[in-house]
Design an enzyme around this catalytic site. Structure first.
Site, PDB file in Angstrom:
ATOM      1  N   HIS A 197       3.070  -0.870   7.929  1.00  0.00           N
ATOM      2  CA  HIS A 197       2.209  -0.605   6.451  1.00  0.00           C
ATOM      3  C   HIS A 197       0.991  -0.039   7.347  1.00  0.00           C
ATOM      4  O   HIS A 197      -0.246  -0.077   6.826  1.00  0.00           O
ATOM      5  CB  HIS A 197       1.442  -1.159   5.637  1.00  0.00           C
ATOM      6  CG  HIS A 197       3.041  -1.450   4.554  1.00  0.00           C
ATOM      7  ND1 HIS A 197       3.609  -2.500   4.485  1.00  0.00           N
ATOM      8  CD2 HIS A 197       3.635  -0.304   3.665  1.00  0.00           C
ATOM      9  CE1 HIS A 197       5.007  -2.263   4.376  1.00  0.00           C
ATOM     10  NE2 HIS A 197       5.002  -1.244   4.109  1.00  0.00           N
ATOM     11  N   GLY A 247      -1.549  -8.063 -12.801  1.00  0.00           N
ATOM     12  CA  GLY A 247      -1.605  -7.941 -11.649  1.00  0.00           C
ATOM     13  C   GLY A 247      -2.258  -9.236 -10.955  1.00  0.00           C
ATOM     14  O   GLY A 247      -2.079  -9.663 -10.447  1.00  0.00           O
ATOM     15  N   ASP A 276      -3.781  -1.401   4.407  1.00  0.00           N
ATOM     16  CA  ASP A 276      -3.090  -0.226   4.554  1.00  0.00           C
ATOM     17  C   ASP A 276      -3.654   1.279   5.060  1.00  0.00           C
ATOM     18  O   ASP A 276      -2.995   1.871   5.157  1.00  0.00           O
ATOM     19  CB  ASP A 276      -1.565  -0.424   4.104  1.00  0.00           C
ATOM     20  CG  ASP A 276      -1.486  -0.348   2.071  1.00  0.00           C
ATOM     21  OD1 ASP A 276      -2.313   0.506   1.919  1.00  0.00           O
ATOM     22  OD2 ASP A 276      -0.448  -0.312   2.189  1.00  0.00           O
ATOM     23  N   HIS A 281      -5.533   3.939  -0.325  1.00  0.00           N
ATOM     24  CA  HIS A 281      -5.567   3.773  -1.929  1.00  0.00           C
ATOM     25  C   HIS A 281      -6.292   5.195  -1.807  1.00  0.00           C
ATOM     26  O   HIS A 281      -6.391   5.458  -2.940  1.00  0.00           O
ATOM     27  CB  HIS A 281      -6.685   2.880  -1.611  1.00  0.00           C
ATOM     28  CG  HIS A 281      -7.421   2.059  -2.664  1.00  0.00           C
ATOM     29  ND1 HIS A 281      -6.848   1.836  -3.634  1.00  0.00           N
ATOM     30  CD2 HIS A 281      -8.303   2.329  -2.959  1.00  0.00           C
ATOM     31  CE1 HIS A 281      -7.551   1.715  -4.833  1.00  0.00           C
ATOM     32  NE2 HIS A 281      -8.816   1.973  -4.297  1.00  0.00           N
ATOM     33  N   THR A 324       0.663  -0.692  -6.165  1.00  0.00           N
ATOM     34  CA  THR A 324       0.311  -1.551  -7.289  1.00  0.00           C
ATOM     35  C   THR A 324      -1.043  -1.347  -7.866  1.00  0.00           C
ATOM     36  O   THR A 324      -1.259  -1.144  -8.959  1.00  0.00           O
ATOM     37  CB  THR A 324      -0.544  -3.063  -6.060  1.00  0.00           C
ATOM     38  OG1 THR A 324       0.171  -3.675  -5.079  1.00  0.00           O
ATOM     39  CG2 THR A 324      -1.088  -3.959  -7.744  1.00  0.00           C
TER      40      THR A 324
END
Length: 575
Positions: free
Chosen positions: A217, A484, A395, A398, A441
């Site tokens: 990634h 999380g 990666d 974001h 996520t």
């Protein structure tokens, strides 16, 4: 560089449109990804694979006879959303149950597991197998924390062949887990990859060096060595993988020498020449190896070696025929006569009825819309910087994910408010849209957080007090931590959110009005976000590169502080 695109923000959607047009005889589009062009035959287990895009032929390129029945396709390097996984799973499932398989990344684990639960509630028996072949990403004692890289291809192929052969769901799950247990991969990188629209690679490798233990990634390697000759590289890869040969395995293996996007096939063949000799010297017989691009990382230069330690069952399934857009092996039997599918790729869920809120709650809902719009603008402005921060040990996705999520949330909230919704319904609509569009996520957690805040504000309150807001924000934090699993010190958004919530609650208890309390809480949040630069990540994709992360603040904590500041601007100056 990834040079060819129209709009970087719709690169995945544009790619899928082209892919579906070229392969319309064999695959069909559904919301969230692709499935075979024909319905799953009665009695056959459906195998659905998936993950972020940027890895072709994985994931949509392996949908077809003898391989996958469907593929869930997320944004570049970003886990698909729960909604996407549920959609593709529902479309692919027949009468014999469904197996999901994907790499072992936090976003994939969250979203595919929740989709599994939803499908089971619908009466579709669904299992999930996460691939953990990357030996560099965690020690053998923590194999459950390892990433899935090129070994994905092996597990997907074995599971798909078993399902095609007629295995029931228990047996397909068993053999997929067995294939994962027998698969080991080590990779190296010579240069990083560039996101569409990006002006620089996500990481760089100094001239004459190579990164060792890379992800797929855009993450850099966990170590760095001098760039060797091909024969020396072959020795490094073979010795590294064989050091973790599973106990009890025999002398028959299959192998994948995988190119990551830019490394030429001719270079791979030169490396394979030495790999083959080294494996023979170890007394290993190689069965139908693959050399080429099977699990890529956009335009990354590099390669990985995967070894699968075979038994009779794994060997039979590995050698079984397959016929997909990107991969063919042997001669696949003609598909039995099953109904054809038509592409339905809009992915827009049916609108749900909105229960009108009270007048006071509707006013609160309109303020929430303004806050979300301000957050979306802040994320657009910060997109590249958030991507840069994230790429240090992750990666680099974001910033783009936050933009997609915030913009989708603002639009959904606006529609709900225009329909007369109160605060709860506005935030629930926003949370669902954020999770569905952003994926990963971060998208999953932001979606859950907004929903939980909305549940605590309700639709019927005539006047929302500062204390109501503080309590709702704490509920959002608790949902974030519950789902999380992150705690203070893990180097996540939790490290900025806890100080924000504590400061907000403290100022409200002391009698401050909401704008003043929010401004002070934002300052605490910003300070805490900056302080994450001193932390080492203990969870998530950055964990294998913890040392590299030191000195750079966490991207999730940074984006949270920017969002808090944007909301503060909407609430107005402290009075």
């Amino acid at each position: 560089m990834t040079r060819l695109y129209d709009d970087p923000g719709t690169f995945t959607e544009d790619m899928l449109a082209g892919f579906l047009d070229v392969h319309q005889d064999t695959v069909a589009g559904v919301p969230g990804g692709v499935v075979r062009a024909t319905e799953t035959r009665p009695g056959k287990v459906a195998v659905v694979v998936g993950g972020g895009s940027g890895h072709y032929p994985a994931f949509c390129g392996v949908v077809g006879h003898g391989f996958a029945d469907g593929a869930v396709v997320g944004n570049i390097f970003t886990s698909p959303s729960t909604q996407d996984a549920y959609s593709v799973g529902s479309a692919a499932a027949g009468t014999a149950g469904l197996l999901f398989s994907t790499g072992n990344y936090a976003g994939d684990v969250m979203n595919f597991t929740l989709a599994q639960e939803q499908l089971c509630q619908d009466g579709i028996d669904t299992r999930v197998v996460f691939v953990t072949d990357d030996i560099a990403s965690a020690p053998e004692s923590e194999i459950h924390k390892r990433r899935g890289i090129a070994g994905d291809f092996v597990v997907f192929k074995v599971a798909g062949a078993a399902a095609e052969e007629g295995y029931d769901l228990d047996a397909v799950e068993r053999v997929a887990r067995h294939a994962n247990d027998r698969t080991r991969t080590l990779g190296v990188a010579f240069a990083g990859c560039t996101m569409p629209g990006g002006t620089a690679p996500l990481f760089t490798v100094p001239a004459g060096r190579m990164g060792v233990g890379l992800g797929i990634h855009g993450e850099p390697g966990v170590g760095e060595d001098a760039l060797p000759r091909a024969a020396e590289l072959a020795d490094r890869l073979v010795s590294g993988v064989l050091a973790e040969k599973p106990a009890g395995s025999g002398n028959r293996v299959t192998a994948i020498l995988n190119g990551l996007g830019t490394t030429k096939y001719e270079e791979l063949f030169v490396v394979w020449r030495s790999v083959a000799g080294l494996l023979a010297d170890q007394g290993l017989e190689v069965v139908e190896p693959e050399v080429g691009e099977l699990v890529t990382s956009l335009d990354m230069a590099g390669c990985s070696l995967t070894l699968v330690f075979l038994d009779d069952e794994l060997e039979r399934l590995w050698r079984a025929p397959a016929d997909t857009p990107a991969y063919r092996k042997g001669r696949a039997e003609p598909a039995s006569a099953t109904p054809a599918r038509r592409s339905t790729t809009s992915g827009v869920p049916a609108a749900t009825a909105t229960r009108p809120g009270s007048e006071g709650s509707r006013a609160c809902g309109r303020t929430i819309v303004s806050a979300l719009e301000a957050m979306a603008s802040a994320m657009v402005e910060a997109e590249h910087e958030l991507g840069r921060i994230d790429a240090v040990a992750g990666d680099g996705d974001h910033g783009r994910g936050m933009v997609k999520g915030a913009m989708a949330a603002a639009a959904a909230a606006r529609d709900a408010a225009d329909a007369g919704a109160g605060a709860r319904s506005v935030l629930v609509a926003a949370g669902d849209a954020w999770a569905g569009k952003a994926g990963g996520t971060s998208g999953f957690l932001w979606g859950a957080m907004l929903r939980e805040i909305g549940e605590h504000l309700g639709d019927d309150v005539e006047k929302t007090s500062a204390a109501d807001v503080a309590d709702a924000m704490r509920a959002g934090l608790q949902a974030l931590q519950r789902l999380g699993k992150a705690q203070l010190g893990d180097k996540t958004m939790v490290d900025a959110f806890v100080p924000f919530v504590d400061a907000l609650a403290g100022r409200v208890r002391s009698g401050a009005a909401l704008p003043a309390a929010w401004q002070e809480a934002t300052r605490a949040c910003e300070t805490a976000a900056l302080a994450t630069a001193d932390l080492r990540p203990r969870v998530g994709r950055a964990r294998p590169l913890a040392e590299r992360s030191v000195g750079t603040p966490d991207a999730g904590a940074t984006s949270l502080s920017l969002c808090a500041g944007a909301v503060g601007g909407v609430l107005g100056p402290a009075r």
